[in-house]
Design an enzyme around this catalytic site. Sequence first.
Site, PDB file in Angstrom:
ATOM      1  NE  ARG A   1      28.801 -41.641 -50.606  1.00 39.51           N
ATOM      2  CZ  ARG A   1      28.788 -40.374 -51.060  1.00 39.51           C
ATOM      3  NH1 ARG A   1      28.392 -39.392 -50.284  1.00 39.51           N
ATOM      4  NH2 ARG A   1      29.178 -40.106 -52.292  1.00 39.51           N
TER       5      ARG A   1
ATOM      6  CE1 TYR B   1      31.374 -56.446 -29.109  1.00 39.79           C
ATOM      7  CE2 TYR B   1      32.176 -54.515 -30.269  1.00 39.79           C
ATOM      8  CZ  TYR B   1      31.863 -55.859 -30.254  1.00 39.79           C
ATOM      9  OH  TYR B   1      32.041 -56.608 -31.392  1.00 39.79           O
TER      10      TYR B   1
ATOM     11  CG  ASP C   1      26.256 -50.422 -26.808  1.00 36.41           C
ATOM     12  OD1 ASP C   1      25.204 -51.018 -27.092  1.00 36.41           O
ATOM     13  OD2 ASP C   1      27.356 -50.724 -27.302  1.00 36.41           O
TER      14      ASP C   1
ATOM     15  CE  LYS D   1      26.767 -58.264 -31.750  1.00 38.63           C
ATOM     16  NZ  LYS D   1      27.414 -57.243 -30.939  1.00 38.63           N
TER      17      LYS D   1
END
Length: 393
Positions: free
Chosen positions: A59, A112, A185, A210
């Site tokens: 992690r 978004y 973004d 994306k």
Amino acid sequence: MSVDNSTPDAQTRRFDSLAVHAGQEFDATTGAVIPPVHFSTTFAQDGIGGLRQGYEYGRSGNPTRTALQRQLAALEGGAHAFSFSSGLAAEDALLRATLKPGDSVLLGNDVYGGTHRLLARVLAPWGVEMRTVEMSDPEAVRASLAERPARLVWVETPSNPLLKITDIAELVAIGHEAGALVVVDNTFATPALQRPLTLGADVVVHSVTKYLGGHSDVVGGALVLDDDELAEKIGFLQFAVGAVSGPMDAWLASRGIKTLGIRMARHSANAAAIAAFLRDHSHVARVYYPGLEDHPGHAIASRQMSDFGGIVSVAFESGELARRFAESTTLFQLAESLGGVESLVNYPDAMTHASVRGTDAAVPVEVVRLSVGIEDPADLIADIEQSLRLATR
Ligand SMILES: *Cc1c(COP(=O)(O)O)cnc(C)c1O
């Protein structure tokens, strides 16, 4: 957390070379040209606390994730990059690193939907205030910040799905004058076409799901920035909250990114051809594509982007026709999401943007969004033609 994310060649090499090589050096022990996927969750120590290159536990750090982070930092031209399990996980880390109760965030009014939901339904109950503005209108942004300061100004350009363009450098000047950090973004443009940090933005956000991943086979997110102090906070949250990308996801993202430059060139060329075809069609009321000269943001987009990207939205004569068109294509598949090599068609009003119906972010019912893939453009146009024939019959 003390893993080195820097890429020595990032200063001298050009974009397409960095996309293939940054963070992707061959394996030192075997010479394997493709760096291995490191699945190990823990790392042997040379004596207590004797970590090799900072690796301790999966992690806190993983070599495959480091490789992706170095690639991302090099491509956006930032000092620090952090990879997360999704775009929204990345956004959550950024919001928690920068906001406290009572702070305000100014968002574009067509941001978004998931970003809007994260602020409105997760952070607002913790005392964070959120408001929206027409971000492509500098005067509206200035007025909103004069009325009430914001800690963050958050923009998407091109925006979704109406492809509105905001002048990033101008927004940065307005935001900084009002004491806000400016977040871009960059999911739609990608660093292949637009690099917000070079225009003064403070943080770049990505849905790696994306274009960066590019093959519709991995969910991921990223933050890229220069500021050391903010990077320290984000790195701590990545470790302490733990929404990290897994090794296989990080590896798939890195593999996708290697072809980002040539994919974005082809996406853009195909989208431009389709925008030109649609504009001349009789049943089309309006085409939204920043590459078209009559697009209101065309001049700004030409300045701050090297090409206009792969998303084209189109308003038909009626909502009924839009729906029928979206259900008639065969090569364009009817699905949410975007940015993969395969072409997709989306009907925002009932699909991606159903949750903002009736608000100021609602998408007109006549609009269809195309995520134009890298197939042969003649086949894509033939598909649009046959679909329009069927839909108007
Ligand atoms: C998809 C998307 C996100 C959210 O990313 P996920 O990977 O789905 O969590 C954020 N911003 C934009 C512009 C997006 O398209």
